[in-house]
Scaffold this motif. Structure first.
Motif, short mmCIF file in Angstrom:
data_model
loop_
_atom_site.label_atom_id
_atom_site.label_comp_id
_atom_site.label_asym_id
_atom_site.label_seq_id
_atom_site.Cartn_x
_atom_site.Cartn_y
_atom_site.Cartn_z
N GLY A 52 0.81 -1.21 0.00
CA GLY A 52 0.00 0.00 0.00
C GLY A 52 0.84 1.26 0.00
O GLY A 52 0.49 2.25 -0.64
N HIS A 56 0.14 2.39 -3.48
CA HIS A 56 -1.07 3.09 -3.03
C HIS A 56 -2.13 2.06 -2.66
O HIS A 56 -2.26 1.02 -3.29
CB HIS A 56 -1.64 4.06 -4.07
N THR A 58 -5.60 0.32 -2.34
CA THR A 58 -6.81 0.16 -3.14
C THR A 58 -7.90 -0.39 -2.21
O THR A 58 -7.60 -0.89 -1.12
CB THR A 58 -6.58 -0.83 -4.31
N PRO A 59 -9.14 -0.32 -2.61
CA PRO A 59 -10.20 -0.89 -1.76
C PRO A 59 -9.97 -2.39 -1.48
O PRO A 59 -10.26 -2.86 -0.38
CB PRO A 59 -11.47 -0.67 -2.57
#
Length: 174
Positions: A52, A56, A58-59
């Motif tokens: 993450g 980045h 994500t859901p």
């Protein structure tokens, strides 16, 4: 061996039902399995946090991270609330019953049901600081004797010695 039957009569309280479910859960999911689940969840959660930060969040990653937190801790914390809620909604199902122990077997009697088992039909007896849990195959809690029924008598040791005499495993659960 005992000379006369040992009997206990009473109704399970909310605390008794929560304790019975807790110790049944601990007997099914042993400490090594709980530790393995915790270690796996921490490792997977660490990997997801690393990904993450790099890629980045994500859901999907956030969902998997939430599951990594839930599996080692969530169900242990949410089970008592679920059991308590069921007890409150179905309080009429918890009726007064009598547990009787003899040299031949164990019986449970109440208004709706009367069950007698030979000692060899028990999987094990769970000895806990809060009472005794009697389990039949496959890991079904048959009944619970809370510690309060043993105050002022030596029936707990008599019941455990009866189980030991009939070669029923006695598990220490804490």
């Amino acid at each position: 061996m005992i000379t006369e039957p040992i009997s206990f009569t009473g109704k399970l309280t909310l605390e008794d039902v929560v304790n019975m479910d807790r110790y049944r859960f601990l007997s099914v999911l042993g400490r090594p399995i709980r530790i393995l689940m915790g270690v796996f969840s921490v490792l997977l959660g660490s990997l997801i946090i690393f990904l993450g930060i790099k890629v980045h969040f994500t859901p999907f990653l956030l969902g998997v991270l939430a599951l990594c937190v839930y599996f080692p801790f969530g169900w242990v914390l949410s089970r008592p609330f679920t059991v308590a809620r069921f007890y409150r909604r179905h309080a009429s199902q918890y009726v007064e019953c009598t547990a009787t122990f003899t040299n031949d077997g164990v019986s449970i009697s109440s208004v709706p049901v009367d069950v007698r088992l030979n000692w060899d039909r028990l999987s094990f007896v769970g000895s806990t600081p809060r009472g005794l849990l009697f389990v039949v195959p496959p890991y079904r809690a048959w009944f619970w004797l809370p510690e309060r029924v043993f105050v002022g008598n030596d029936h707990k040791s008599a019941v455990l010695s009866l189980a030991a005499d009939h070669k029923i495993p006695i598990r220490k659960l804490s």
